[in-house]
Design a protein around this motif. Sequence first.
Motif, PDB file in Angstrom:
ATOM      1  N   GLY A 115       0.673  -1.420   0.123  1.00  0.00           N
ATOM      2  CA  GLY A 115       0.387  -0.094   0.153  1.00  0.00           C
ATOM      3  C   GLY A 115       0.875   1.172  -0.127  1.00  0.00           C
ATOM      4  N   MET A 116       1.904   1.078   0.549  1.00  0.00           N
ATOM      5  CA  MET A 116       2.269   2.617   0.800  1.00  0.00           C
ATOM      6  C   MET A 116       3.398   2.502  -0.651  1.00  0.00           C
ATOM      7  SD  MET A 116       4.766   1.191   4.277  1.00  0.00           S
ATOM      8  CE  MET A 116       6.571   3.142   4.530  1.00  0.00           C
ATOM      9  N   VAL A 117       4.050   1.646  -1.311  1.00  0.00           N
ATOM     10  CA  VAL A 117       4.106   1.550  -2.579  1.00  0.00           C
ATOM     11  C   VAL A 117       3.681   2.195  -3.658  1.00  0.00           C
ATOM     12  CG1 VAL A 117       5.211   0.577  -4.231  1.00  0.00           C
ATOM     13  CG2 VAL A 117       5.863   0.173  -2.149  1.00  0.00           C
ATOM     14  N   HIS A 118       2.056   1.619  -3.914  1.00  0.00           N
ATOM     15  CA  HIS A 118       0.727   2.615  -4.385  1.00  0.00           C
ATOM     16  C   HIS A 118       0.868   3.983  -4.266  1.00  0.00           C
ATOM     17  CE1 HIS A 118      -0.238  -1.511  -4.720  1.00  0.00           C
ATOM     18  NE2 HIS A 118       0.324  -2.137  -5.802  1.00  0.00           N
ATOM     19  N   TRP A 119       0.691   4.030  -3.467  1.00  0.00           N
ATOM     20  CA  TRP A 119       1.124   5.208  -2.802  1.00  0.00           C
ATOM     21  C   TRP A 119       2.243   6.639  -3.570  1.00  0.00           C
ATOM     22  CZ3 TRP A 119      -3.492   8.330  -2.818  1.00  0.00           C
ATOM     23  CH2 TRP A 119      -4.862   7.730  -2.711  1.00  0.00           C
ATOM     24  N   LEU A 120       3.204   5.915  -2.500  1.00  0.00           N
ATOM     25  CA  LEU A 120       3.726   7.163  -3.207  1.00  0.00           C
ATOM     26  C   LEU A 120       5.210   6.972  -4.180  1.00  0.00           C
ATOM     27  CD1 LEU A 120       6.375   6.102   0.064  1.00  0.00           C
ATOM     28  CD2 LEU A 120       5.292   8.329  -0.013  1.00  0.00           C
ATOM     29  N   CYS A 121       4.258   5.548  -5.004  1.00  0.00           N
ATOM     30  CA  CYS A 121       4.713   6.364  -6.476  1.00  0.00           C
ATOM     31  C   CYS A 121       4.638   7.432  -7.124  1.00  0.00           C
ATOM     32  CB  CYS A 121       4.305   5.309  -7.245  1.00  0.00           C
ATOM     33  SG  CYS A 121       2.696   5.002  -7.822  1.00  0.00           S
ATOM     34  N   LEU A 122       3.279   7.826  -6.921  1.00  0.00           N
ATOM     35  CA  LEU A 122       2.882   9.412  -7.103  1.00  0.00           C
ATOM     36  C   LEU A 122       3.883  10.466  -6.724  1.00  0.00           C
ATOM     37  CD1 LEU A 122      -1.010   9.148  -5.976  1.00  0.00           C
ATOM     38  CD2 LEU A 122      -0.225   8.808  -8.355  1.00  0.00           C
ATOM     39  N   LEU A 123       5.094  10.237  -6.412  1.00  0.00           N
ATOM     40  CA  LEU A 123       6.098  11.443  -5.897  1.00  0.00           C
ATOM     41  C   LEU A 123       6.587  11.507  -7.200  1.00  0.00           C
ATOM     42  CD1 LEU A 123       7.467  10.544  -2.630  1.00  0.00           C
ATOM     43  CD2 LEU A 123       6.021  12.472  -2.863  1.00  0.00           C
TER      44      LEU A 123
END
Length: 488
Positions: A115-123
């Motif tokens: 879940g962390m990767v799925h959101w932080l990829c937006l960076l």
Amino acid sequence: MSSNLAHSAARGAFFTLGAQGAKIILQFLSVIVLARLLTPHDYGLIAIVLVVVGIGEIFRDFGLTSASIQAPTLSTGQRDNLFWINAGIGLLLTAVMYFLAVPIEAVTRQPEIVGMVHWLCLLFLLNGLATQHRANLARDLRFRAMAAIDVSAAAIALTAAVVAALLGAEYWALVIQQLTSGVVVVVGSVLAGRWLPRWYSRAHSVRALLGFGWNIVATNLLVYAGSQIDTVLVGLKFGTTPLGLYNRAYQLLMTPLTQVRSPMKNVALPVLSRVQQEPARFDNYVTAAQLMLGYGLGIPLVLVTGLSDPIVRIMLGPRWLEAAPILGLFAVAGLLSTIAFVGYWVYLSRGLGRQLFLYTIVTTLIKAACIVTGSFFGLIGVAIGFTVAPAISWPLSLFWLSRVTPMPTARLYAGAGRILALTASVGVVAWAVASTVSSWGSWPMLLVGLPAGLLTAVAFLILPVYRRDLQNLWTFVRLMLKRQPRTA
């Protein structure tokens, strides 16, 4: 023109250092508050994800920030093309990282990672949209606007993270902090830049800029690999809790240091690029920059080394006490790398991308060897290896640079020697005096050790050479504080 450029450099440094000072205060508040609301495991998780994000960020920028700032001329069409290249790379990396979430979870065996990767990829997308807007602000020497954006982003992101942590979000508070900062930066950069890019056009070639950028990408990959060797090694060999301790010490020291040094490149690069054909002025700027960084950052760094125990107790709390010696070692490493930092500016300002890449190969291998060797002696051994590496690389850096471009090598070695002599004395005195009142508690140690160290620095003014250094630095400070007179 000469005085105007010097004034622009000084004012740029003023706004940049002011912004970074504010960000460091916010960073310390983040450490103090969030370290008490979150666990070492939470920080270990975010550290793992940010390692992957950091690798992608190198490709996302593609060296085009430095290429844009360093270019003697840059047309509007070229700037538009660079924007779409950075935005396209950011979008591609967002998709790639999203699908890498499961493989990363399989390697780390931490299910929260997905879940962390799925959101932080937006960076990647956010930063891709902001890259050329920020480069354009730096190229135009609009450092005040950049400072306002950076401080606002840090403050708003910290507020969001603290609220989320208080509501029980755990490691998600750190994810929210990263994303909030990214959104504020891109919105602020677009508004401040007052520039909307036109569509990509083949009529405006960016081939030369991409060539320069590729060398910077290769160099930054090596630098980043070297900077993450310790994080990866600690995580794989010792687990997330030791990694959290190590990461907190790193964040407490190296992150604020990076927040000061790296943005200063946005001041130094356009200024040095403009005087690179004037050897005397170029040498004076480089030596003055080393003194400013060495004294300005070196004294606070060695005070952290001498007072690491009470600093950790006060800022992180007793459960983080094992991070104290790691923090002290990081501060020494920070001093050594800071002294050599002006060399990086010289490579960029003179367009020596390939030479920088070759030199970085050597220093990365040195760092890897030191850290891997240190890992056989535990967590402290890794920190010792981290510190030994810049001690070996620093003298090599000046020698290497002097072989590829004219440099005031003797003046830089002499300046570094003076900086090391003063800072070593400051650190030792601060530690010795603080140790005499260790039984009184952390605050008394800090309150007696800090002034003792600062008085030691003042005592060096007995020597004429240090008074001359102070006079040069004071001249620069006066330029920072002086407003540029308006011209008709």
